[in-house]
Motif scaffolding. Structure first.
Motif, PDB file in Angstrom:
ATOM      1  N   ALA A 179      -4.050   4.546  12.598  1.00  0.00           N
ATOM      2  CA  ALA A 179      -3.715   5.189  14.002  1.00  0.00           C
ATOM      3  C   ALA A 179      -2.867   6.220  13.390  1.00  0.00           C
ATOM      4  N   PRO A 180      -2.955   7.303  14.657  1.00  0.00           N
ATOM      5  CA  PRO A 180      -2.207   8.322  14.342  1.00  0.00           C
ATOM      6  C   PRO A 180      -0.535   7.925  14.156  1.00  0.00           C
ATOM      7  N   VAL A 181      -0.014   8.344  13.174  1.00  0.00           N
ATOM      8  CA  VAL A 181       1.284   7.801  13.162  1.00  0.00           C
ATOM      9  C   VAL A 181       2.209   8.794  13.511  1.00  0.00           C
ATOM     10  N   GLY A 182       2.779   8.674  14.861  1.00  0.00           N
ATOM     11  CA  GLY A 182       3.808   9.355  15.427  1.00  0.00           C
ATOM     12  C   GLY A 182       5.301   8.987  14.978  1.00  0.00           C
ATOM     13  N   LEU A 183       5.779   9.193  13.945  1.00  0.00           N
ATOM     14  CA  LEU A 183       6.984   8.314  13.612  1.00  0.00           C
ATOM     15  C   LEU A 183       8.250   8.802  14.517  1.00  0.00           C
ATOM     16  N   ASP A 184       8.073   9.958  15.328  1.00  0.00           N
ATOM     17  CA  ASP A 184       9.017  10.193  16.164  1.00  0.00           C
ATOM     18  C   ASP A 184       9.218   9.495  17.295  1.00  0.00           C
ATOM     19  N   VAL A 185       8.309   8.367  17.439  1.00  0.00           N
ATOM     20  CA  VAL A 185       8.402   7.440  18.618  1.00  0.00           C
ATOM     21  C   VAL A 185       9.373   6.313  18.220  1.00  0.00           C
ATOM     22  N   LEU A 186       9.828   6.253  16.786  1.00  0.00           N
ATOM     23  CA  LEU A 186      10.630   5.080  16.266  1.00  0.00           C
ATOM     24  C   LEU A 186      11.979   5.384  16.204  1.00  0.00           C
ATOM     25  N   THR A 187      12.922   4.493  16.575  1.00  0.00           N
ATOM     26  CA  THR A 187      14.448   4.733  16.380  1.00  0.00           C
ATOM     27  C   THR A 187      14.527   4.915  14.792  1.00  0.00           C
ATOM     28  N   ASP A 188      15.706   5.413  14.368  1.00  0.00           N
ATOM     29  CA  ASP A 188      16.220   5.355  13.118  1.00  0.00           C
ATOM     30  C   ASP A 188      16.075   3.966  12.342  1.00  0.00           C
ATOM     31  N   ARG A 189      16.585   2.966  13.290  1.00  0.00           N
ATOM     32  CA  ARG A 189      16.500   1.561  12.584  1.00  0.00           C
ATOM     33  C   ARG A 189      14.911   0.956  12.397  1.00  0.00           C
ATOM     34  N   GLU A 190      14.174   1.635  13.217  1.00  0.00           N
ATOM     35  CA  GLU A 190      12.784   1.036  13.253  1.00  0.00           C
ATOM     36  C   GLU A 190      12.056   1.713  11.923  1.00  0.00           C
ATOM     37  N   ARG A 191      12.538   3.063  11.936  1.00  0.00           N
ATOM     38  CA  ARG A 191      11.855   3.635  10.641  1.00  0.00           C
ATOM     39  C   ARG A 191      12.169   3.127   9.335  1.00  0.00           C
ATOM     40  N   GLU A 192      13.490   2.569   9.153  1.00  0.00           N
ATOM     41  CA  GLU A 192      13.863   1.910   8.251  1.00  0.00           C
ATOM     42  C   GLU A 192      13.283   0.601   8.001  1.00  0.00           C
ATOM     43  N   THR A 193      12.997  -0.012   9.017  1.00  0.00           N
ATOM     44  CA  THR A 193      12.137  -1.217   9.045  1.00  0.00           C
ATOM     45  C   THR A 193      10.959  -1.043   8.617  1.00  0.00           C
ATOM     46  N   LEU A 194      10.206   0.007   8.881  1.00  0.00           N
ATOM     47  CA  LEU A 194       8.917   0.326   8.429  1.00  0.00           C
ATOM     48  C   LEU A 194       8.848   0.768   6.919  1.00  0.00           C
ATOM     49  N   VAL A 195      10.131   1.332   6.382  1.00  0.00           N
ATOM     50  CA  VAL A 195       9.744   1.587   4.958  1.00  0.00           C
ATOM     51  C   VAL A 195      10.131   0.252   4.209  1.00  0.00           C
ATOM     52  N   LEU A 196      10.859  -0.628   4.861  1.00  0.00           N
ATOM     53  CA  LEU A 196      11.073  -1.946   3.991  1.00  0.00           C
ATOM     54  C   LEU A 196       9.789  -2.634   4.227  1.00  0.00           C
ATOM     55  N   LEU A 197       8.946  -2.791   5.294  1.00  0.00           N
ATOM     56  CA  LEU A 197       7.612  -3.541   5.440  1.00  0.00           C
ATOM     57  C   LEU A 197       6.656  -2.921   4.340  1.00  0.00           C
ATOM     58  N   GLY A 198       6.948  -1.638   4.250  1.00  0.00           N
ATOM     59  CA  GLY A 198       5.759  -0.821   3.277  1.00  0.00           C
ATOM     60  C   GLY A 198       6.388  -1.236   1.766  1.00  0.00           C
ATOM     61  N   ARG A 199       7.571  -1.690   1.636  1.00  0.00           N
ATOM     62  CA  ARG A 199       7.949  -1.989   0.355  1.00  0.00           C
ATOM     63  C   ARG A 199       7.326  -3.630   0.164  1.00  0.00           C
ATOM     64  N   GLY A 200       6.719  -4.328   1.166  1.00  0.00           N
ATOM     65  CA  GLY A 200       6.235  -5.671   1.100  1.00  0.00           C
ATOM     66  C   GLY A 200       7.342  -6.553   1.177  1.00  0.00           C
ATOM     67  N   LEU A 201       8.645  -6.233   1.717  1.00  0.00           N
ATOM     68  CA  LEU A 201       9.638  -7.385   1.909  1.00  0.00           C
ATOM     69  C   LEU A 201       9.491  -8.200   3.259  1.00  0.00           C
ATOM     70  N   SER A 202       9.999  -9.560   2.922  1.00  0.00           N
ATOM     71  CA  SER A 202       9.696 -10.390   4.186  1.00  0.00           C
ATOM     72  C   SER A 202      10.818 -10.257   5.061  1.00  0.00           C
ATOM     73  N   ASN A 203      10.649 -10.765   6.120  1.00  0.00           N
ATOM     74  CA  ASN A 203      11.874 -10.773   7.285  1.00  0.00           C
ATOM     75  C   ASN A 203      13.140 -10.684   6.722  1.00  0.00           C
ATOM     76  N   ALA A 204      13.384 -11.849   6.037  1.00  0.00           N
ATOM     77  CA  ALA A 204      14.613 -12.323   5.450  1.00  0.00           C
ATOM     78  C   ALA A 204      15.194 -11.523   4.495  1.00  0.00           C
ATOM     79  N   GLU A 205      14.205 -10.655   3.751  1.00  0.00           N
ATOM     80  CA  GLU A 205      14.721  -9.711   2.758  1.00  0.00           C
ATOM     81  C   GLU A 205      15.108  -8.383   3.567  1.00  0.00           C
ATOM     82  N   ILE A 206      14.421  -8.265   4.623  1.00  0.00           N
ATOM     83  CA  ILE A 206      14.674  -6.909   5.503  1.00  0.00           C
ATOM     84  C   ILE A 206      16.271  -7.324   5.975  1.00  0.00           C
TER      85      ILE A 206
END
Length: 219
Positions: free
Chosen positions: A147-174
């Motif tokens: 989908a068109p990824v407009g990262l500007d719609v994310l808060t700084d913390r949400e962007r950090e969360t996306l990075v950690l999701l991309g690394r394959g971390l679980s919720n507990a690890e995040i």
């Protein structure tokens, strides 16, 4: 609550074996079997299962096209079966909306666990093999974003969360990484998916790479 499953594989012995394992669980019921993608779609439309266990390579209609139809038309979660070292189509399956992948020689307990995880709305991202696979597919087959990824719609913390999701971390690890509660992480993950128009965590991983937020090989 019973998890209803459709098992689709063109090899009858494989299909029957998976069905027997899953049906033996007190919380899982196999409501139908299918021998190709078209039959899988028909079974999903008829039974509205929670999970479709779907082989990538099948006659008449392959698993990728079937996954695309199922994910577009229904809320059924798709769990793909792959041989990993032979299938070059896993990245296509991610774009089709698959929620995870299993090797066809999966252990009994891992199969049952995977179905429960996907039915609960999570995705199979933790195994290192999946991360390596995504790295490889993004590197070798760059494509337009899910989908068109407009990262500007994310808060700084949400962007950090996306990075950690991309690394394959679980919720507990995040949660440990960000020093917040798992409940807070769940909120961030939900916000990321909603704002970027993504179906689940698997698509969030792809979006993290395709947006340039992560580079192949990042850990």
């Amino acid at each position: 609550m019973t998890i209803n499953v459709v098992v689709a594989d063109d090899q009858e012995l494989v299909r029957s074996g998976f069905s027997m394992i899953l049906d033996a669980q007190p919380d899982i019921s196999v409501v139908a079997e299918a021998g190709d993608g078209a039959e899988a779609i028909e079974a999903v439309r008829r039974h509205a299962p929670d999970v479709l266990l779907l082989d990538i390579r099948m006659p008449r209609m392959d698993g990728i096209e079937a996954a695309r139809v199922v994910c577009d038309e229904t809320d059924t979660k798709v769990l793909m079966l792959t041989t990993f070292d032979q299938d070059d189509y896993v990245y296509d399956a991610l774009h089709a909306g698959a929620s995870g992948f299993l090797l066809k020689d999966v252990r009994r307990d891992d199969l049952v666990h995977a179905v429960r995880v996907v039915a609960a709305g999570d995705s199979l991202l933790a195994p290192a093999v999946t991360r390596r696979l995504i790295d490889d597919m993004v590197r070798r087959q760059p494509r337009p974003a899910i989908a068109p990824v407009g990262l500007d719609v994310l808060t700084d913390r949400e962007r950090e969360t996306l990075v950690l999701l991309g690394r394959g971390l679980s919720n507990a690890e995040i949660a440990a990484e960000l020093v917040v509660s798992e409940h807070t992480v769940k909120t961030h993950v939900s916000n990321v998916l909603m704002k970027l128009g993504l179906r689940d965590r698997v698509q969030a991983v792809v979006a993290a790479y395709e947006s340039g937020l992560l580079q192949p090989g990042t850990r």
